[in-house]
Design a protein around this motif. Structure first.
Motif, short mmCIF file in Angstrom:
data_model
loop_
_atom_site.label_atom_id
_atom_site.label_comp_id
_atom_site.label_asym_id
_atom_site.label_seq_id
_atom_site.Cartn_x
_atom_site.Cartn_y
_atom_site.Cartn_z
N GLY A 103 46.56 69.44 33.43
CA GLY A 103 47.98 69.24 33.76
C GLY A 103 48.23 67.72 33.81
O GLY A 103 47.08 67.01 33.79
N THR A 104 49.39 67.32 33.80
CA THR A 104 49.69 66.01 33.91
C THR A 104 50.61 65.62 34.99
O THR A 104 50.19 64.64 35.91
N ASP A 105 51.66 66.41 35.40
CA ASP A 105 52.41 66.28 36.61
C ASP A 105 51.52 66.76 37.80
O ASP A 105 51.68 65.91 38.78
N THR A 106 50.92 67.62 37.99
CA THR A 106 50.10 68.17 38.98
C THR A 106 48.72 68.37 38.12
O THR A 106 48.49 69.00 37.40
N LEU A 107 47.79 67.73 39.00
CA LEU A 107 46.41 67.77 38.57
C LEU A 107 45.86 68.93 39.35
O LEU A 107 45.43 68.88 40.59
N ALA A 108 45.70 70.01 38.62
CA ALA A 108 45.11 71.21 39.04
C ALA A 108 43.64 71.31 38.96
O ALA A 108 43.15 71.08 37.93
N ASP A 109 43.00 71.40 39.82
CA ASP A 109 41.47 71.44 39.89
C ASP A 109 41.08 72.77 39.45
O ASP A 109 41.10 73.79 39.63
N VAL A 110 40.44 72.69 38.14
CA VAL A 110 39.90 73.78 37.42
C VAL A 110 38.22 73.70 37.23
O VAL A 110 37.66 74.14 36.38
N SER A 111 37.67 72.94 38.28
CA SER A 111 36.17 72.85 38.18
C SER A 111 35.85 74.43 38.38
O SER A 111 36.14 75.15 39.02
N PRO A 112 34.44 74.50 37.83
CA PRO A 112 33.94 75.81 37.99
C PRO A 112 33.43 75.92 39.53
O PRO A 112 32.90 75.37 40.31
N ALA A 113 33.53 77.43 39.74
CA ALA A 113 33.10 77.64 41.27
C ALA A 113 31.30 77.73 41.24
O ALA A 113 30.66 77.94 40.28
N ALA A 114 30.91 77.30 42.53
CA ALA A 114 29.37 77.31 42.74
C ALA A 114 28.98 76.57 41.56
O ALA A 114 27.65 76.85 41.04
N TYR A 115 29.45 75.41 41.41
CA TYR A 115 28.95 74.55 40.34
C TYR A 115 28.82 73.00 40.75
O TYR A 115 29.94 72.62 41.21
N THR A 116 27.69 72.14 40.58
CA THR A 116 28.04 70.85 41.37
C THR A 116 28.08 69.80 40.12
O THR A 116 27.27 69.95 39.06
#
Length: 504
Positions: A94-107
């Motif tokens: 996203g641009t207006d809102t930065l949605a966190d799409v990081s993988p679950a259980a992943y460092t």
């Protein structure tokens, strides 16, 4: 005895961009010694660059990190679009809102991801991290591909498959996935090749991949290898090698459509589209006029702040971004100089990275989120445009010059103060005077306002302020500094009035 006053116009000052390499006495006045926060506009004039319009209104996941480090705009066949980015050990959409799409259980321990669009999907690779694929329509998060994919730092989607290089612990092997399957790296027609067998100098480290002129281009640090027939890796063949020239780091390359431009240890290089008569790829330095400045920035950039390059076709520019110093070199692609160099200017901004979407919107990653290259403010703040000419003896090296007046022709539509500068000799000391530009009152075509130093042509205000000057010397340089606050500004001419004195 002083001679008669003469007028010397500098037509299109700075329109050839920066030249900080050649002897000042030999540099035409169409070059600039300084061109900060400038571009070459569509009319070929030195002009203020556009600003940074912050689009991000919700950047909470970004926190107080160094900001956005990597970006890529992705559009799939269903028309779903989005700008992917990384920062603060997270992945965003996203641009207006930065949605966190990081993988679950992943460092995630670093932010220098390489994003790649391939086979209607978005992929992300980074050294010492399991490769990721965005799970659109499922979790709407990135997910790890699996154990067979190499933990590589470089990835390229080309010729129907993913290619990977610079694997953790091994930078000499190129891997490729199965056809149209970026998750399969071990079966089918997937495979690999050991570059130790083909490096022209015997040993190198692979850092970058590109697909150009129907060839797979493999960049080492000190050499380049090219393969033809990459659509079928089992039969592709070595077509060319180049020794002594390589890629500085992964993101120091950009395809501008007509050429592949990359940053090497000795400056900005071009990998030509035409094979030379001897069968080798022609290489050329395309920024000779700022080579030393580029190399100095390369040497001062830390490993934690990767150098990035980006291209925008609509603006006819490509950027070399040194985020640690806040300096970006901008190169104009509309027309090369007769020396086969791109015209260069310099931006003083906090840009970390840049990427273009399908509509040619130019997105810029900064500390506070995502900006677009638009308007004429930097995140609701003013910025300064600066131009200085190189010192010139005006064709008379043995005659003293007494500068009496400077009268620039400035195109713009804003009320702002402009500092006019002049100096003598080869030092950095300048005298200054301030003039005020007018924003005008509308389109008064061909009308001149008496004694105002401004006139109008179709709504564009042409300001012709002037200032009386002082001092004398064998060489003269002039310039200006303008505050940019919401409107464009360009420099048409710099007119000097002077008299010549005694022979030196």
């Amino acid at each position: 005895m002083p001679k008669q006053r003469q007028s010397i116009p500098i037509v299109a000052p700075g329109s050839w961009g920066l030249n900080t390499e050649d002897s000042p006495s030999e540099i035409p006045l169409t070059y600039a010694a300084k061109a900060d926060n400038c571009v070459i506009d569509k009319s070929g004039r030195l002009a203020a660059r556009k600003g940074l319009l912050l689009t991000t209104t919700l950047s909470t996941p970004l926190g107080s990190s160094d900001g956005i480090i990597s970006t890529l705009y992705h559009k799939n066949d269903a028309g779903d679009v989005g700008l992917f980015s990384s920062g603060n050990s997270k992945l965003f959409l996203g641009t207006d809102t930065l949605a966190d799409v990081s993988p679950a259980a992943y460092t995630i321990t670093a932010d220098n991801w390489k994003f790649e669009s391939f086979n209607d999907e978005m992929w992300a690779f980074q050294r010492a991290h399991a490769p990721l694929k965005y799970d659109a329509g499922g979790t709407n998060l990135f997910v790890a591909i699996g154990g067979s994919a190499p933990e590589a730092h470089e990835v390229l989607g080309a010729a129907g498959r993913l290619w990977a290089l610079d694997k953790t612990g091994n930078s000499t092997v190129v891997y490729w996935s199965a056809l149209l399957d970026g998750t399969n790296w071990t079966t089918g027609d997937s495979g690999s090749i050991d570059l130790d067998l083909v490096w022209p100098s015997g040993y190198d480290q692979g850092v970058g991949l590109a697909f150009f002129n129907n060839q797979l281009v493999i960049f080492g640090r000190k050499s380049i290898v090219l393969y033809q027939g990459a659509s079928d890796p089992s039969t592709m063949s070595l077509s060319d090698t180049v020794s002594g020239v390589g890629l500085l780091s992964r993101d120091c390359k950009v395809d501008i459509g007509t050429d592949l431009i990359f940053l090497s240890d000795d400056g900005l290089r071009s990998l030509g589209r035409t094979v030379a008569t001897d069968g080798s790829q022609p290489l050329s330095d395309v920024a000779k006029q700022v080579r030393t400045d580029l190399i100095a920035q390369m040497g001062s950039q830390g490993a934690s702040a990767p150098i990035k390059m980006a291209h925008n076709l609509k603006e006819n520019i490509f950027l070399v971004i040194f985020s640690q110093s806040g300096i970006t070199f901008c190169f104009d692609t509309k027309q090369m100089l007769q020396t086969n160099d791109y015209k260069a200017t310099r931006w003083l901004t906090g840009i970390n990275c840049a990427n273009t979407d399908v509509t040619s919107t130019f997105y810029l990653g900064v500390t506070s989120g995502i900006c677009t290259y638009s308007g004429y403010q930097d995140i609701q703040a003013t910025y300064n445009m600066t131009y200085l000419s190189n010192p010139s003896d005006l064709g008379a090296p043995d005659v003293n010059k007494i500068l009496k007046k400077i009268k620039p022709v400035i195109i713009g539509n804003q009320t702002t103060d402009v500092i006019l500068k002049w100096g003598y000799g080869y030092g950095s000391s300048y005298s200054t005077g301030v003039v005020t530009l007018s924003s005008g009152t509308g389109a008064l075509y061909g009308v001149s306002l008496f004694n105002s130093g401004e006139f109008y042509t179709g709504g564009i205000v042409v300001n012709t302020p002037s200032i009386y000057t002082s001092g004398s010397g064998d060489v003269v340089s002039v310039g200006l500094e303008a505050v940019i606050n919401g409107n464009p500004l360009s420099l048409q001419e710099m007119n000097m009035q002077l008299i010549t004195g005694r022979t030196l």
